[in-house]
Design a protein around this motif. Structure first.
Motif: not given
Ligand code: CA
Length: 234
Positions: A9-11, A53, A55, A102
């Motif tokens: 997950e990049d966030e 995730d 994205g 989300k």
């Molecule tokens: Ca993302």
């Protein structure tokens, strides 16, 4: 035994929440922010589940899931922010086990994780067996699965579709022996056992292409009566 969960997950805010919730529940979380790093962890660690995730900055969670699925049945929960992604998860056989939209509550996520682990209990032990056999990932290979290029000693290989897929399958599990039939089933859209011998000719061609880059070394091992494996120290 502690269960290891990979979170891709990049966030940061979302990842922090998930990791906190996982630790609270006694899981051992591992966190990555890109698909590439995630794939490396998948190849190196024994995982019980992946939170993925869709994205991601480098490649889509769908692509990553497909790559992981070629080598492993590890349960995957998708995270998505978009309803059209939900349609894809539900409508297609992407290979995920569940999804969360989300924003979601981390407690809901850990509840889903526990439910999936209960349901798929035997799968993770199967993966542990595989992962134990595969402690080193091949250092001289690099896969760019957005461009469908495999690099060997930093040089791109010019592979046909079947050759690419065979090598990709072998690379995902170094040291593991794949029978012709297993390779055929993971590579061909419509596997035809009468064509199993064509796996041999594709392997031969891959070997020739590898040899053009490094003549003295053959990274593919033939195990007579069993099949093919990629040497762990390739
Ligand atoms: Ca993302």
């Amino acid at each position: 035994m502690t269960k290891t969960i990979l979170v891709i997950e990049d966030e940061p805010a979302i990842a922090d929440n998930i990791i906190y919730a996982l630790k609270t529940e006694g899981f051992e979380p591992v966190h990555c922010t890109t698909g590439k790093d995630g794939l490396e962890v998948v190849n190196k660690l024994t995982l019980n589940l992946i939170v993925l995730d869709i994205g991601l900055p480098d490649l889509s969670g769908f692509e990553l899931c497909k790559t992981i699925r070629k080598a492993s049945d590890v349960p995957i929960i998708f995270l998505t922010a978009r309803s059209d992604e939900v349609d894809r998860i539900v409508g297609l056989e992407i290979g995920g086990d569940d999804y969360m939209t989300k924003p979601f509550s981390p407690r809901e996520l850990t509840a889903r994780i526990k439910a999936i682990l209960r349901r798929t209990g035997n799968k993770s032990s199967e993966i542990q067996l595989d992962q134990n056999l595969q402690q080193t990932s091949p250092k001289h290979f690099l896969i760019d699965n957005t461009k469908m290029i495999i690099y060997y000693h930093k040089k791109p290989l010019e592979l046909s579709r079947y050759e690419y897929k065979i090598l990709e399958t072998l690379l995902a599990h170094p040291g593991r022996v794949f029978s012709r039939s297993q390779l055929m089933h993971s590579v061909w859209d419509v596997p035809d056992v009468s064509l199993e011998r064509s796996v041999d000719s594709h392997i031969k061609s891959v070997r020739n292409k590898l040899k053009m880059i490094k003549p003295q070394y053959d990274p593919i091992e033939t195990r007579r009566g069993f099949g093919y494996a990629l040497k762990v120290d390739s």
